[in-house]
Design an enzyme around this catalytic site. Structure first.
Site, mmCIF file in Angstrom:
data_model
loop_
_atom_site.group_PDB
_atom_site.id
_atom_site.type_symbol
_atom_site.label_atom_id
_atom_site.label_comp_id
_atom_site.label_asym_id
_atom_site.label_seq_id
_atom_site.Cartn_x
_atom_site.Cartn_y
_atom_site.Cartn_z
ATOM 1 C CB CYS A 3 -1.020 0.171 1.543
ATOM 2 S SG CYS A 3 -2.000 1.621 1.606
ATOM 3 C CB CYS A 35 -0.273 2.604 5.217
ATOM 4 S SG CYS A 35 -0.634 0.589 5.081
ATOM 5 C CB CYS A 72 -4.563 -0.103 2.837
ATOM 6 S SG CYS A 72 -3.806 -0.844 3.907
ATOM 7 C CB CYS A 87 -3.624 3.583 5.944
ATOM 8 S SG CYS A 87 -3.734 2.548 4.358
ATOM 9 C CB CYS A 99 -8.861 -4.553 -11.477
ATOM 10 S SG CYS A 99 -8.959 -2.492 -12.409
#
Length: 163
Positions: free
Chosen positions: A79, A82, A127, A130, A150
């Protein structure tokens, strides 16, 4: 058709779509209930403009613009908000859609929620640490999962494998 009938029909179709969608989205998590939290100003400071637009405003990058679309090395996609590992290169494939696509996320790395924007029912991928918007998951992917995650390349980082 009178207005009330039209609205009733629309609500019925939407409800039917949501019920079918909920069957796919058993891992939903309330938005805002994430361990990593920053003020909007802090997110703007930490992220590029494009990352902020995607991760914090649920935007989408233009198709075929992410360098990660062509990333072929072994490693882990993280991510961009984070640095949590969210996808493995072994699960990446070329879907032809213009966005990095994966058959599955790393276990316990993402959360999903129902997305009703653009007049359709989709599963939005976040995510789990976060809450950053990563993309969407669809049920038209290849085996072994049949799903296509996607994902916006600008919502990701990449850490090459060391061996």
């Amino acid at each position: 058709m009178i207005r009330r009938e039209f609205l009733g029909l629309g609500a019925g179709l939407l409800g039917a779509g949501l019920m079918g969608h909920r069957a796919l989205a058993g891992d939903e998590k309330p938005v805002g209930d994430f361990p990593v939290r920053y003020s909007d100003a802090e997110w703007k400071r930490r992220l590029t403009g494009e990352q902020y637009y995607i991760l914090r405003k649920a935007g989408t990058e233009r198709a075929f613009t992410s360098p990660l679309l062509k990333e072929k090395r072994k490693g882990t996609f993280t991510c961009a908000g984070c640095a949590l590992p969210v996808y493995r290169s072994a699960d990446k494939y070329d879907s032809g859609t213009g966005w990095p696509s994966f058959t599955r996320a790393i276990p316990n790395a993402v959360a999903t929620k129902t997305d009703l924007t653009l007049g359709m029912v989709r599963r939005e991928v976040h995510c789990r640490r976060c809450g950053g918007h990563l993309g969407h998951v669809f049920s038209d992917g290849p085996p072994p999962t049949g799903t296509r995650h996607c994902i916006n390349g600008d919502a990701l980082g990449f850490v090459p494998a060391t061996t």
